[in-house]
Design a protein around this motif. Structure first.
Motif, PDB file in Angstrom:
ATOM      1  N   ILE A   1      46.302  -4.616  45.016  1.00  0.00           N
ATOM      2  CA  ILE A   1      47.022  -3.867  46.080  1.00  0.00           C
ATOM      3  C   ILE A   1      46.249  -4.491  47.099  1.00  0.00           C
ATOM      4  CG2 ILE A   1      47.135  -1.894  44.508  1.00  0.00           C
ATOM      5  CD1 ILE A   1      44.969  -1.366  47.177  1.00  0.00           C
ATOM      6  N   ALA A   2      46.941  -4.221  48.452  1.00  0.00           N
ATOM      7  CA  ALA A   2      46.605  -4.537  49.717  1.00  0.00           C
ATOM      8  C   ALA A   2      45.864  -3.090  50.513  1.00  0.00           C
ATOM      9  CB  ALA A   2      47.399  -5.290  50.594  1.00  0.00           C
ATOM     10  N   VAL A   3      45.087  -2.873  50.850  1.00  0.00           N
ATOM     11  CA  VAL A   3      44.661  -1.668  51.492  1.00  0.00           C
ATOM     12  C   VAL A   3      45.460  -1.593  53.142  1.00  0.00           C
ATOM     13  CG1 VAL A   3      42.958  -0.055  52.473  1.00  0.00           C
ATOM     14  CG2 VAL A   3      42.284  -1.396  50.398  1.00  0.00           C
ATOM     15  N   ARG A   4      46.150  -0.335  53.240  1.00  0.00           N
ATOM     16  CA  ARG A   4      46.728  -0.289  54.382  1.00  0.00           C
ATOM     17  C   ARG A   4      46.445   1.117  54.881  1.00  0.00           C
ATOM     18  NH1 ARG A   4      49.358  -4.981  55.725  1.00  0.00           N
ATOM     19  NH2 ARG A   4      50.523  -5.950  54.155  1.00  0.00           N
ATOM     20  N   ARG A   5      46.874   1.375  56.119  1.00  0.00           N
ATOM     21  CA  ARG A   5      46.676   2.645  56.846  1.00  0.00           C
ATOM     22  C   ARG A   5      47.807   3.675  56.127  1.00  0.00           C
ATOM     23  NH1 ARG A   5      45.350  -0.898  60.627  1.00  0.00           N
ATOM     24  NH2 ARG A   5      43.345  -0.590  61.740  1.00  0.00           N
ATOM     25  N   GLY A   6      47.596   4.740  55.910  1.00  0.00           N
ATOM     26  CA  GLY A   6      48.352   5.808  55.268  1.00  0.00           C
ATOM     27  C   GLY A   6      48.880   5.818  53.802  1.00  0.00           C
ATOM     28  N   LYS A   7      49.110   4.153  53.272  1.00  0.00           N
ATOM     29  CA  LYS A   7      49.665   4.158  52.005  1.00  0.00           C
ATOM     30  C   LYS A   7      49.120   2.583  51.543  1.00  0.00           C
ATOM     31  CE  LYS A   7      53.630   4.499  48.946  1.00  0.00           C
ATOM     32  NZ  LYS A   7      55.194   4.743  48.741  1.00  0.00           N
ATOM     33  N   ALA A   8      48.647   2.517  50.332  1.00  0.00           N
ATOM     34  CA  ALA A   8      48.629   1.228  49.557  1.00  0.00           C
ATOM     35  C   ALA A   8      49.723   0.398  49.200  1.00  0.00           C
ATOM     36  CB  ALA A   8      47.649   1.113  48.601  1.00  0.00           C
ATOM     37  N   GLU A   9      49.694  -0.872  49.627  1.00  0.00           N
ATOM     38  CA  GLU A   9      50.807  -1.640  49.035  1.00  0.00           C
ATOM     39  C   GLU A   9      50.470  -2.341  47.734  1.00  0.00           C
ATOM     40  OE1 GLU A   9      53.330  -5.605  50.556  1.00  0.00           O
ATOM     41  OE2 GLU A   9      51.882  -5.117  51.865  1.00  0.00           O
ATOM     42  N   ILE A  10      51.398  -2.209  46.616  1.00  0.00           N
ATOM     43  CA  ILE A  10      51.135  -2.829  45.580  1.00  0.00           C
ATOM     44  C   ILE A  10      51.642  -4.188  45.488  1.00  0.00           C
ATOM     45  CG2 ILE A  10      51.590  -2.598  43.246  1.00  0.00           C
ATOM     46  CD1 ILE A  10      51.920   0.377  43.221  1.00  0.00           C
ATOM     47  N   LEU A  11      50.830  -5.264  45.341  1.00  0.00           N
ATOM     48  CA  LEU A  11      51.261  -6.634  45.308  1.00  0.00           C
ATOM     49  C   LEU A  11      51.694  -7.052  44.232  1.00  0.00           C
ATOM     50  CD1 LEU A  11      48.334  -7.997  47.589  1.00  0.00           C
ATOM     51  CD2 LEU A  11      50.608  -7.009  48.238  1.00  0.00           C
ATOM     52  N   SER A  12      51.431  -6.570  43.193  1.00  0.00           N
ATOM     53  CA  SER A  12      51.760  -7.043  41.652  1.00  0.00           C
ATOM     54  C   SER A  12      53.102  -5.988  41.454  1.00  0.00           C
ATOM     55  CB  SER A  12      50.731  -6.989  40.725  1.00  0.00           C
ATOM     56  OG  SER A  12      49.702  -5.652  40.615  1.00  0.00           O
TER      57      SER A  12
END
Length: 267
Positions: A243-254
């Motif tokens: 995952i990529a850490v974001r503000r508010g909600k993580a982004e799942i890359l896989s």
């Protein structure tokens, strides 16, 4: 400890590498059935990864305890928690579970994801272990946002799984990921809220609950110095997303989309 924050361009490259891992797991889902050896699955994975212009990251990965990893994927069956070595002797049978952990190196960046598959019908007890472990992955991801702490991820995973009586493997953790497969920070599956490094936008980490049906104690198989088994011989499950850490909600890359579309056809 040195943590590398990724740019948006670098996260896009990581997204591509991780989506290839998802496609590889989806391809393997078509072949997971009774009578197939783990070595056959390894050959399918390596060909698929290389045909898509990438390298299998795990191939020849160094081991401080012994020789380099001989396979392109880890194939962990039943009581094997992680790092199962593909071989001709391990033949899948109905009722087994197998975790495939897969890594790709594409355009200089790594992808990493794992999924525990059923080999035909499995017991309700095993189904519940897999369900809980996968749930805990997404609960951990919900806590992987800028401003929270590494301990928030581990605490969320631990609380969910221990509430249902499962063991949390502590000797093995998730990790940072980028140009290297394993970067800082380590991401345990247990912990206390508010403890550990604060998460920042641009961090990329692999979250990977490793959960046992019985006691959490594990040991390394002395024969290959890779395979990690539960000490009590009970099954273990392992699900992983990058995952990529974001503000508010993580982004799942896989992605598990390819796997779950095939599972829907098979089961």
């Amino acid at each position: 400890m040195k943590v590398f924050l990724k740019t948006e361009d670098e996260i896009e490259l990581m997204r591509r590498a991780n989506r290839l891992v998802g496609k590889t797991l989806g391809e393997l889902a078509r072949h997971i059935k009774p009578g197939v050896t783990t070595l056959q699955l390894d050959a399918i994975a390596e060909m698929f990864i290389r045909d898509h212009g990438a390298e299998p990251t795990f191939k020849n990965f160094p081991n401080p305890y012994g020789g380099p990893f001989p396979g392109s994927i880890c194939t962990s069956v039943n009581d094997v928690v992680v790092h199962g070595v593909p071989n001709q002797e391990t033949v899948l049978k109905e009722g087994d579970i197998i975790t495939i952990d897969c890594g790709t190196l594409l355009d200089g960046f790594n992808g990493d994801s794992a999924y525990t598959f059923c080999v035909g019908p499995v017991s309700d007890e095993v189904k519940q272990l897999l369900k809980t472990t996968k749930e805990s992955l997404y609960i951990g991801i919900e806590n992987a946002v800028a401003g929270k702490h590494i301990g928030d991820i581990g605490s969320a995973v631990q609380d969910h799984c221990e509430a249902q009586g499962y063991g949390i493997v502590r000797e093995l953790t998730g990790h940072g990921i980028g140009r290297q497969m394993h970067e800082d920070p380590q991401v345990p599956n247990y912990g206390r809220r508010g403890n550990g490094m604060m998460l920042k936008a641009g961090m990329c980490i692999a979250i990977e609950p490793m959960i046992t049906m019985g006691d959490r104690a594990i040991y390394m198989d002395a024969k290959d110095r890779w395979t990690i088994r539960t000490r009590d011989g009970k099954p273990a499950a392992h699900f992983e997303h990058t995952i990529a850490v974001r503000r508010g909600k993580a982004e799942i890359l896989s992605s598990f989309e390819e796997v779950e579309s095939i599972e829907g056809i098979l089961y």
